[in-house]
Design an enzyme around this catalytic site. Structure first.
Site, PDB file in Angstrom:
ATOM      1  N   TYR A  25       1.022  -1.124  -0.332  1.00  0.00           N
ATOM      2  CA  TYR A  25      -0.059   0.152  -0.133  1.00  0.00           C
ATOM      3  C   TYR A  25       0.872   1.261  -0.198  1.00  0.00           C
ATOM      4  O   TYR A  25       0.722   2.345  -0.803  1.00  0.00           O
ATOM      5  CB  TYR A  25      -0.976   0.033   1.271  1.00  0.00           C
ATOM      6  CG  TYR A  25      -1.972   1.144   1.096  1.00  0.00           C
ATOM      7  CD1 TYR A  25      -3.007   0.849   0.611  1.00  0.00           C
ATOM      8  CD2 TYR A  25      -1.607   2.353   1.792  1.00  0.00           C
ATOM      9  CE1 TYR A  25      -4.034   2.068   0.585  1.00  0.00           C
ATOM     10  CE2 TYR A  25      -2.762   3.329   1.866  1.00  0.00           C
ATOM     11  CZ  TYR A  25      -3.839   3.272   1.276  1.00  0.00           C
ATOM     12  OH  TYR A  25      -4.568   4.192   1.267  1.00  0.00           O
ATOM     13  N   HIS A  29       1.343   4.121  -3.106  1.00  0.00           N
ATOM     14  CA  HIS A  29       1.007   5.536  -2.850  1.00  0.00           C
ATOM     15  C   HIS A  29       2.397   6.489  -3.012  1.00  0.00           C
ATOM     16  O   HIS A  29       2.242   7.715  -3.325  1.00  0.00           O
ATOM     17  CB  HIS A  29       0.489   5.673  -1.278  1.00  0.00           C
ATOM     18  CG  HIS A  29      -1.218   5.467  -1.677  1.00  0.00           C
ATOM     19  ND1 HIS A  29      -1.637   4.343  -1.246  1.00  0.00           N
ATOM     20  CD2 HIS A  29      -2.101   6.435  -1.443  1.00  0.00           C
ATOM     21  CE1 HIS A  29      -2.838   4.384  -1.794  1.00  0.00           C
ATOM     22  NE2 HIS A  29      -3.126   5.639  -1.568  1.00  0.00           N
ATOM     23  N   TYR A  48      -4.624  16.388   2.693  1.00  0.00           N
ATOM     24  CA  TYR A  48      -5.058  14.930   2.539  1.00  0.00           C
ATOM     25  C   TYR A  48      -3.959  14.064   3.328  1.00  0.00           C
ATOM     26  O   TYR A  48      -2.838  13.798   2.619  1.00  0.00           O
ATOM     27  CB  TYR A  48      -5.448  14.582   1.052  1.00  0.00           C
ATOM     28  CG  TYR A  48      -6.052  13.258   0.594  1.00  0.00           C
ATOM     29  CD1 TYR A  48      -6.193  12.427   1.942  1.00  0.00           C
ATOM     30  CD2 TYR A  48      -6.235  12.957  -0.530  1.00  0.00           C
ATOM     31  CE1 TYR A  48      -6.867  11.071   1.397  1.00  0.00           C
ATOM     32  CE2 TYR A  48      -6.788  11.577  -0.854  1.00  0.00           C
ATOM     33  CZ  TYR A  48      -7.237  10.615   0.186  1.00  0.00           C
ATOM     34  OH  TYR A  48      -7.836   9.522  -0.114  1.00  0.00           O
ATOM     35  N   TRP A  84      -7.025   3.836 -10.949  1.00  0.00           N
ATOM     36  CA  TRP A  84      -6.584   3.552  -9.531  1.00  0.00           C
ATOM     37  C   TRP A  84      -7.209   2.689  -8.644  1.00  0.00           C
ATOM     38  O   TRP A  84      -6.707   1.820  -7.893  1.00  0.00           O
ATOM     39  CB  TRP A  84      -6.352   4.968  -8.786  1.00  0.00           C
ATOM     40  CG  TRP A  84      -5.792   4.930  -7.352  1.00  0.00           C
ATOM     41  CD1 TRP A  84      -6.193   4.887  -6.370  1.00  0.00           C
ATOM     42  CD2 TRP A  84      -4.423   4.954  -7.314  1.00  0.00           C
ATOM     43  NE1 TRP A  84      -5.422   4.806  -5.140  1.00  0.00           N
ATOM     44  CE2 TRP A  84      -4.298   4.866  -5.975  1.00  0.00           C
ATOM     45  CE3 TRP A  84      -3.173   5.053  -8.261  1.00  0.00           C
ATOM     46  CZ2 TRP A  84      -2.842   4.828  -5.348  1.00  0.00           C
ATOM     47  CZ3 TRP A  84      -1.781   4.760  -7.640  1.00  0.00           C
ATOM     48  CH2 TRP A  84      -1.883   5.033  -6.126  1.00  0.00           C
ATOM     49  N   TRP A  85      -8.567   2.863  -8.542  1.00  0.00           N
ATOM     50  CA  TRP A  85      -9.238   1.692  -7.737  1.00  0.00           C
ATOM     51  C   TRP A  85      -9.020   0.190  -8.236  1.00  0.00           C
ATOM     52  O   TRP A  85      -9.032  -0.459  -7.497  1.00  0.00           O
ATOM     53  CB  TRP A  85     -10.931   2.135  -7.859  1.00  0.00           C
ATOM     54  CG  TRP A  85     -11.251   3.391  -6.948  1.00  0.00           C
ATOM     55  CD1 TRP A  85     -10.576   4.002  -6.218  1.00  0.00           C
ATOM     56  CD2 TRP A  85     -12.384   4.052  -6.996  1.00  0.00           C
ATOM     57  NE1 TRP A  85     -11.269   5.022  -5.680  1.00  0.00           N
ATOM     58  CE2 TRP A  85     -12.495   5.024  -6.177  1.00  0.00           C
ATOM     59  CE3 TRP A  85     -13.590   3.763  -7.839  1.00  0.00           C
ATOM     60  CZ2 TRP A  85     -13.457   6.029  -6.196  1.00  0.00           C
ATOM     61  CZ3 TRP A  85     -14.655   4.450  -7.706  1.00  0.00           C
ATOM     62  CH2 TRP A  85     -14.669   5.674  -6.846  1.00  0.00           C
TER      63      TRP A  85
END
Length: 112
Positions: A25, A29, A48, A84-85
């Site tokens: 993960y 990112h 964010y 991306w999802w």
């Protein structure tokens, strides 16, 4: 909270990382696509952050947004976000459209 004359909304949410995928993960990112970053900024999302709770595998997200939208909006999904999802679906709990299962958190306290 205001920024440049626009009202900012604080938005907090949680998502679920599948066990054993924290490093993957973070790796994904760290290499987030510039066009996705630009699109998120253009949508009015600022400040964010995503945090990981190693005991529960819960990802806690926080962002400030102009207007009522957020980066987790599934009503108007563009092709970049959908891609991306799709890429992240193997390491997170997702909905049938591969959007992350996102649970909005209610703000119960704030101090400026």
């Amino acid at each position: 909270m205001q920024q440049k004359g626009k009202m900012m909304k604080r938005f907090a949410f949680k998502m679920y990382l599948k066990p054993g995928f924290e490093a993957e993960y973070q790796k994904r990112h760290a290499a987030i696509w510039p066009e996705l970053v630009e699109m998120i900024k253009e949508a009015g999302v600022k400040n964010y952050s995503i945090y990981w709770d190693k005991d529960t595998n819960i990802l806690f997200g926080y962002q400030e947004c102009e207007g009522e939208g957020s980066s987790q909006d599934t009503d108007h999904v563009d092709p970049i976000t959908q891609k991306w999802w799709d890429m992240m679906a193997d390491i997170m709990e997702t909905n049938p459209d591969h959007s992350p299962v996102t649970i909005e958190l209610k703000e119960v306290f704030h101090l400026d």
